[in-house]
Motif scaffolding. Structure first.
Motif, PDB file in Angstrom:
ATOM      1  N   ASP A 235       0.855  -1.188   0.000  1.00  0.00           N
ATOM      2  CA  ASP A 235       0.000   0.000   0.000  1.00  0.00           C
ATOM      3  C   ASP A 235       0.893   1.241   0.000  1.00  0.00           C
ATOM      4  OD1 ASP A 235      -1.901   1.947   0.333  1.00  0.00           O
ATOM      5  OD2 ASP A 235      -2.802   1.076   2.139  1.00  0.00           O
TER       6      ASP A 235
ATOM      7  N   ARG B  12      -0.257   4.384  -0.152  1.00  0.00           N
ATOM      8  CA  ARG B  12      -1.006   5.555   0.305  1.00  0.00           C
ATOM      9  C   ARG B  12      -0.450   6.062   1.632  1.00  0.00           C
ATOM     10  NH1 ARG B  12      -6.821   3.630   1.052  1.00  0.00           N
ATOM     11  NH2 ARG B  12      -5.652   1.900   1.951  1.00  0.00           N
TER      12      ARG B  12
ATOM     13  N   VAL C  90     -13.944   6.214   7.031  1.00  0.00           N
ATOM     14  CA  VAL C  90     -12.800   5.400   6.623  1.00  0.00           C
ATOM     15  C   VAL C  90     -13.293   3.996   6.284  1.00  0.00           C
ATOM     16  CG1 VAL C  90     -10.593   4.401   7.363  1.00  0.00           C
ATOM     17  CG2 VAL C  90     -11.213   6.737   8.057  1.00  0.00           C
ATOM     18  N   ALA C  91     -12.826   3.466   5.167  1.00  0.00           N
ATOM     19  CA  ALA C  91     -13.237   2.125   4.753  1.00  0.00           C
ATOM     20  C   ALA C  91     -12.785   1.098   5.782  1.00  0.00           C
ATOM     21  CB  ALA C  91     -12.639   1.796   3.396  1.00  0.00           C
TER      22      ALA C  91
ATOM     23  N   ASP D 168      -9.451  -0.473   5.511  1.00  0.00           N
ATOM     24  CA  ASP D 168      -8.264   0.359   5.788  1.00  0.00           C
ATOM     25  C   ASP D 168      -8.006   0.519   7.278  1.00  0.00           C
ATOM     26  OD1 ASP D 168      -7.798   0.754   3.084  1.00  0.00           O
ATOM     27  OD2 ASP D 168      -9.018   2.587   2.991  1.00  0.00           O
TER      28      ASP D 168
ATOM     29  N   THR E  10      -6.065  13.213   4.912  1.00  0.00           N
ATOM     30  CA  THR E  10      -7.025  12.447   4.128  1.00  0.00           C
ATOM     31  C   THR E  10      -7.455  11.197   4.880  1.00  0.00           C
ATOM     32  OG1 THR E  10      -7.341  11.208   2.053  1.00  0.00           O
ATOM     33  CG2 THR E  10      -5.119  11.253   2.967  1.00  0.00           C
ATOM     34  N   LYS E  11      -8.690  10.791   4.615  1.00  0.00           N
ATOM     35  CA  LYS E  11      -9.149   9.516   5.174  1.00  0.00           C
ATOM     36  C   LYS E  11      -8.820   8.358   4.238  1.00  0.00           C
ATOM     37  CE  LYS E  11     -13.858   9.933   3.323  1.00  0.00           C
ATOM     38  NZ  LYS E  11     -15.293  10.038   3.652  1.00  0.00           N
ATOM     39  N   ASP E  12      -8.308   8.666   3.051  1.00  0.00           N
ATOM     40  CA  ASP E  12      -7.886   7.628   2.106  1.00  0.00           C
ATOM     41  C   ASP E  12      -6.462   7.224   2.446  1.00  0.00           C
ATOM     42  OD1 ASP E  12      -7.728   5.877  -0.009  1.00  0.00           O
ATOM     43  OD2 ASP E  12      -7.246   7.427  -1.493  1.00  0.00           O
TER      44      ASP E  12
END
Length: 407
Positions: free
Chosen positions: A266, A268, A389-390, A393, A363-365
């Motif tokens: 990941d 991100r 938030v997913a 994640d 960011t929440k991503d």
């Protein structure tokens, strides 16, 4: 493969397990230790007294019953428990012992409701579930032993250094007594420490996160001294490590284990959130991220403590963030001291809340990782879900038996 009729019976017992699961597992452990007192050398007695182990087993049995026709759905849970079993030295031959005592506990608690058909169905189902665990754990044992620097069972390590990190936490730098190489580990994993405490009738095994950077010729664990409180007894092993174990002493360790690890694929942003001694696995993750020093992958390291006196690894984290533009560290003190206030030693007073998270996390991503006391983790989990938030994640680790964050 289970027969359709067996699956139907198991699924019909799901409401019963939801209602009586903890009573069944409480009775199970009573029977298990009465019949096999040698297993007191494996299980954490404090977790037994607090009911955490019983609740965790009840949850696992309930999940297995729900998904008895598709056990692949609970493979992540099987692997998580499998890591703990491998690090404790649970063997395949112990599963039939567990099965016999579990069926006896079901009969004792449910009484006439535990008909011959129900017990027969659960006996068959337990065999299938046990085989799933045994298979997963066999692979883990093989990997632990055959990896470079790996070993089976417990291996002697010498305390090379003991460092006080705060009023409550001390770090132990552990090197192999045989002088041979040691296995690397994924940031977030733990080792089991086997403690033979003078005056104690049983061996005690505890799992401690590896808090340092992987790839070193030593392991580091950072242990909080758990003194007695109104709702729990003192931690036998943590007090022993703090009061008795010193530099030069030897501790048996299992090879590193655990599924709470940084997702290396990941790219991100990463958000690491810790409370108290929950900082330990996240510090290892931060070391790994700092070593990569990817300027395009922001890292937020957020730690909550009562105050600066009990804040462990602060200087280390600040040094990792220094000179790395992508890493930011933030401190939240519940009850800062006057020294903390005078020094401007914290960014947030009270608790980590969603408003503050939104201000400091761009960011929440992102990948969110957190660890700490259970009430702390429940609050963080609620905040992240409220933010949107997913769930995929959101990653977290329980110290001790697994529980639920949504109750």
């Amino acid at each position: 493969m289970l027969a359709p009729a067996t699956i139907e019976i198991i699924k019909s017992t799901v409401p019963v397990l939801e209602k009586h699961g903890t009573a069944i597992t409480k009775r199970f452990y009573e029977l298990l230790f009465d019949n096999h007192p040698e297993l007191l050398n494996v299980f954490n007695h404090a977790n037994q007294k607090q009911g955490r182990q019983q609740a965790a087993l009840a949850g696992a049995v309930y999940a297995a019953a729900q998904h008895i026709d598709n056990l692949e759905a609970i493979l992540p849970v099987v692997r998580q428990i499998g890591h703990k079993h491998r690090s404790l030295g649970i063997k395949a031959e112990q599963y039939p012992i567990v099965g016999r005592n579990l069926l006896a506990a079901i009969q004792d608690v449910l009484g006439d409701a535990a008909t011959e058909d129900v017990i027969r169905a659960w006996g068959e189902a337990y065999g299938v579930i046990a085989d799933a665990f045994i298979g997963v754990e066999a692979d883990m044992y093989e990997q632990a032993e055959k990896q470079e620097g790996g070993w089976a069972g417990f291996r002697a390590f010498r305390v090379e250094r003991k460092v006080r990190e705060s009023e409550e936490i001390a770090s132990f730098y552990l090197v192999p007594a045989d002088g041979k190489p040691i296995a690397s580990y994924a940031p977030g994993q733990y080792v089991s420490v086997k403690a033979e405490i003078p005056g104690e009738p049983n061996v005690h095994i505890r799992q401690y996160s590896l808090s340092g950077a992987p790839g070193k010729p030593y392991y580091r664990i950072s242990v909080k001294r758990e003194d007695a409180a109104a709702d729990r007894p003192a931690g036998k092993v943590s007090v022993y490590l703090h009061e008795t174990v010193g530099e030069g002493d030897v501790l048996p360790l299992s090879a590193p284990a655990g599924s709470f690890t940084l997702d290396e694929g990941d790219r991100r942003p990463v958000v690491l959130i810790s409370g108290g001694v929950g900082v330990t696995p996240l510090a290892a993750m931060l070391h790994a991220l700092a070593e990569r020093n990817d300027p395009n992958r922001p890292v937020a390291f957020i730690h909550a403590a009562r105050n600066g006196d009990v804040h462990a690894l602060r200087k280390e984290v600040e040094e990792l963030a220094s000179g790395r533009s992508a890493i930011r560290a933030y401190w939240c003190y519940e009850k800062p001291t006057e020294r903390d206030r005078a020094a401007g030693a914290f960014h947030q007073e009270g608790y980590i809340d969603l408003n503050w998270l939104r201000r400091i996390v761009p960011t929440k991503d992102a990948g969110f990782y957190f660890c700490g006391p259970i009430p702390f983790m429940k609050a963080i989990n609620r905040a992240l879900l409220e933010w949107g938030v997913a769930p995929a994640d959101i990653h977290y680790e329980f110290f001790g038996p697994s529980g639920r964050l949504d109750d």
